[in-house]
Scaffold this motif. Structure first.
Motif, PDB file in Angstrom:
ATOM      1  N   MET A 103      -4.255   0.630  -6.501  1.00 28.33           N
ATOM      2  CA  MET A 103      -4.031   1.989  -7.034  1.00 28.33           C
ATOM      3  C   MET A 103      -3.216   2.823  -6.051  1.00 28.33           C
ATOM      4  O   MET A 103      -3.251   2.579  -4.848  1.00 28.33           O
ATOM      5  CB  MET A 103      -5.386   2.662  -7.290  1.00 28.33           C
ATOM      6  CG  MET A 103      -6.250   1.873  -8.268  1.00 28.33           C
ATOM      7  SD  MET A 103      -7.805   2.708  -8.621  1.00 28.33           S
ATOM      8  CE  MET A 103      -8.751   1.354  -9.342  1.00 28.33           C
ATOM      9  N   PRO A 104      -2.493   3.826  -6.545  1.00 27.29           N
ATOM     10  CA  PRO A 104      -1.678   4.655  -5.650  1.00 27.29           C
ATOM     11  C   PRO A 104      -2.551   5.363  -4.608  1.00 27.29           C
ATOM     12  O   PRO A 104      -3.622   5.872  -4.936  1.00 27.29           O
ATOM     13  CB  PRO A 104      -1.047   5.685  -6.598  1.00 27.29           C
ATOM     14  CG  PRO A 104      -1.178   5.113  -7.959  1.00 27.29           C
ATOM     15  CD  PRO A 104      -2.378   4.229  -7.947  1.00 27.29           C
ATOM     16  N   GLU A 105      -2.065   5.375  -3.358  1.00 25.85           N
ATOM     17  CA  GLU A 105      -2.835   5.949  -2.231  1.00 25.85           C
ATOM     18  C   GLU A 105      -3.293   7.373  -2.502  1.00 25.85           C
ATOM     19  O   GLU A 105      -4.420   7.754  -2.174  1.00 25.85           O
ATOM     20  CB  GLU A 105      -1.987   5.944  -0.958  1.00 25.85           C
ATOM     21  CG  GLU A 105      -1.958   4.592  -0.283  1.00 25.85           C
ATOM     22  CD  GLU A 105      -1.003   4.545   0.898  1.00 25.85           C
ATOM     23  OE1 GLU A 105      -0.575   5.616   1.378  1.00 25.85           O
ATOM     24  OE2 GLU A 105      -0.682   3.421   1.320  1.00 25.85           O
ATOM     25  N   GLN A 106      -2.398   8.158  -3.087  1.00 24.17           N
ATOM     26  CA  GLN A 106      -2.733   9.572  -3.308  1.00 24.17           C
ATOM     27  C   GLN A 106      -3.923   9.711  -4.262  1.00 24.17           C
ATOM     28  O   GLN A 106      -4.826  10.499  -4.041  1.00 24.17           O
ATOM     29  CB  GLN A 106      -1.526  10.317  -3.876  1.00 24.17           C
ATOM     30  CG  GLN A 106      -1.703  11.816  -3.811  1.00 24.17           C
ATOM     31  CD  GLN A 106      -0.545  12.549  -4.467  1.00 24.17           C
ATOM     32  OE1 GLN A 106       0.479  11.950  -4.794  1.00 24.17           O
ATOM     33  NE2 GLN A 106      -0.707  13.844  -4.671  1.00 24.17           N
ATOM     34  N   ARG A 107      -3.914   8.891  -5.304  1.00 21.73           N
ATOM     35  CA  ARG A 107      -5.013   8.946  -6.264  1.00 21.73           C
ATOM     36  C   ARG A 107      -6.324   8.520  -5.589  1.00 21.73           C
ATOM     37  O   ARG A 107      -7.379   9.079  -5.836  1.00 21.73           O
ATOM     38  CB  ARG A 107      -4.697   8.036  -7.462  1.00 21.73           C
ATOM     39  CG  ARG A 107      -5.817   8.066  -8.471  1.00 21.73           C
ATOM     40  CD  ARG A 107      -5.457   7.584  -9.849  1.00 21.73           C
ATOM     41  NE  ARG A 107      -6.627   7.746 -10.709  1.00 21.73           N
ATOM     42  CZ  ARG A 107      -6.981   6.900 -11.662  1.00 21.73           C
ATOM     43  NH1 ARG A 107      -6.230   5.856 -11.922  1.00 21.73           N
ATOM     44  NH2 ARG A 107      -8.059   7.119 -12.376  1.00 21.73           N
ATOM     45  N   VAL A 108      -6.233   7.501  -4.738  1.00 21.26           N
ATOM     46  CA  VAL A 108      -7.426   7.006  -4.046  1.00 21.26           C
ATOM     47  C   VAL A 108      -8.023   8.120  -3.181  1.00 21.26           C
ATOM     48  O   VAL A 108      -9.241   8.278  -3.096  1.00 21.26           O
ATOM     49  CB  VAL A 108      -7.078   5.763  -3.192  1.00 21.26           C
ATOM     50  CG1 VAL A 108      -8.275   5.306  -2.370  1.00 21.26           C
ATOM     51  CG2 VAL A 108      -6.595   4.623  -4.097  1.00 21.26           C
ATOM     52  N   ARG A 109      -7.146   8.933  -2.566  1.00 15.39           N
ATOM     53  CA  ARG A 109      -7.626  10.044  -1.722  1.00 15.39           C
ATOM     54  C   ARG A 109      -8.233  11.158  -2.563  1.00 15.39           C
ATOM     55  O   ARG A 109      -9.250  11.741  -2.200  1.00 15.39           O
ATOM     56  CB  ARG A 109      -6.452  10.627  -0.910  1.00 15.39           C
ATOM     57  CG  ARG A 109      -6.151   9.859   0.360  1.00 15.39           C
ATOM     58  CD  ARG A 109      -5.274  10.676   1.293  1.00 15.39           C
ATOM     59  NE  ARG A 109      -4.050  11.151   0.643  1.00 15.39           N
ATOM     60  CZ  ARG A 109      -2.908  10.445   0.610  1.00 15.39           C
ATOM     61  NH1 ARG A 109      -2.847   9.265   1.196  1.00 15.39           N
ATOM     62  NH2 ARG A 109      -1.846  10.911   0.006  1.00 15.39           N
ATOM     63  N   GLU A 110      -7.614  11.439  -3.713  1.00 14.96           N
ATOM     64  CA  GLU A 110      -7.964  12.662  -4.442  1.00 14.96           C
ATOM     65  C   GLU A 110      -8.926  12.473  -5.608  1.00 14.96           C
ATOM     66  O   GLU A 110      -9.494  13.448  -6.101  1.00 14.96           O
ATOM     67  CB  GLU A 110      -6.667  13.325  -4.961  1.00 14.96           C
ATOM     68  CG  GLU A 110      -5.800  13.820  -3.818  1.00 14.96           C
ATOM     69  CD  GLU A 110      -4.422  14.265  -4.294  1.00 14.96           C
ATOM     70  OE1 GLU A 110      -4.166  14.233  -5.512  1.00 14.96           O
ATOM     71  OE2 GLU A 110      -3.605  14.631  -3.412  1.00 14.96           O
ATOM     72  N   ASP A 111      -9.059  11.248  -6.084  1.00 13.84           N
ATOM     73  CA  ASP A 111      -9.862  11.054  -7.298  1.00 13.84           C
ATOM     74  C   ASP A 111     -10.741   9.803  -7.170  1.00 13.84           C
ATOM     75  O   ASP A 111     -10.524   8.804  -7.862  1.00 13.84           O
ATOM     76  CB  ASP A 111      -8.905  10.957  -8.502  1.00 13.84           C
ATOM     77  CG  ASP A 111      -9.659  10.791  -9.821  1.00 13.84           C
ATOM     78  OD1 ASP A 111     -10.882  11.081  -9.873  1.00 13.84           O
ATOM     79  OD2 ASP A 111      -9.027  10.353 -10.805  1.00 13.84           O
TER      80      ASP A 111
END
Ligand SMILES: Nc1ncnc2c1ncn2[C@@H]1O[C@H](COP(=O)(O)OP(=O)(O)OP(=O)(O)O)[C@@H](O)[C@H]1O
Ligand SMILES: [Mg+2]
Length: 249
Positions: A103-111
């Protein structure tokens, strides 16, 4: 679109690819066949920049992979799911953590909650129970590892999927489930894909076109029908392996 333009690659004196050109159109699924050791995995690795061509170019999503900078390569790789031949799961991570790597890193951080749900959904898609999420790769059978690798490859809704023998080692029922999933990704989500496989029956079910890599070149390229009707003896030996011996490179 994925395009190889006159790609040549040798390892020492061993010529693996000799000016290979191949184009996979947007939304198309191509099956790539060839004898063992002929360069199918090497071809896929060129597409995500794990192997650089000696000559020629590889274009993915409009980007020249051999010439791409670090951040550009990272962006393209995020759009490409790769089911490695040996599954390539991280032993120190459990199944859910392995899937979330897709999964995209940003999504992993935020969701985090959304990623957890998506991981569970991907497990369901590859016909694995939710409880598998907490297990480690060493606790899984080879076929289960393969399906987890498939779940990771699709976890980020990748637009391109490279499958290196996705059904090898699976029982017929799960091979069929994975093949149906590949068909669904292509038909309903418009994923562009390449399937490397020896599983002719399942591959023909989901492929728009078929390519045969043989003696460092694309020996034949065409639709499933064209392959089935081909009188070329090398093609014949792949399409009907029971009636003739499979040539080796
Ligand atoms: N990094 C590497 N360094 C040296 N030789 C390599 C490397 N990667 C692959 N090769 C060689 O390139 C050839 C093609 O390998 P490749 O893994 O692409 O075959 P394949 O068509 O995927 O075969 P199989 O069906 O058995 O998976 C083999 O002879 C292999 O030993
Ligand atoms: Mg291989």
């Amino acid at each position: 679109m994925i395009e190889l333009i006159e790609v040549s690659k040798s390892f020492g004196a061993n010529v693996i690819l000799d000016k290979v050109s191949l184009r996979v159109e947007e939304g198309e699924t191509l099956a790539l066949f060839g004898p063992s050791g002929t360069g199918k995995s090497v071809t896929l690795k060129h597409i995500i920049g794990l192997i650089e061509p000696d000559e020629g170019d590889v274009i993915v999503d409009g980007v020249s992979i051999p010439n791409a900078g670090r951040s550009e390569l990272k962006r393209v790789r995020q759009r490409v799911g790769y089911v490695f031949q040996g599954s390539a799961l991280f032993d120190s991570m459990n199944v859910e953590e392995n899937i979330i790597l897709g999964m995209p890193e940003q999504r992993v951080r935020e969701d985090k909650a959304g990623c957890h749900e998506r991981a569970m959904e991907c497990l369901r898609l590859v016909n694995l129970e939710r409880q598998v999420a907490d297990l480690y790769p060493s606790e899984l059978s080879g076929g289960m590892q393969k399906r987890v690798a498939m779940a990771r490859a699709i976890a980020g809704h990748q637009a391109y999927l490279l499958y290196d023998e996705p059904t090898t080692g699976l029982d017929p029922k799960n091979a069929s489930i994975i093949t149906n999933l590949i068909a669904h990704l292509q038909e309903e989500l418009g994923v562009t894909g390449i399937i490397v496989t020896h599983d002719i029956e399942n591959a023909f079910r989901v492929s728009d076109r078929v390519a045969l890599l043989y003696e460092a070149q694309i020996h034949a390229l065409g639709t499933v029908e064209e392959f089935l009707e081909s009188s070329d003896p090398v093609v014949q030996s792949f399409v009907r392996p029971d009636t003739e011996s499979v040539p080796t490179a």
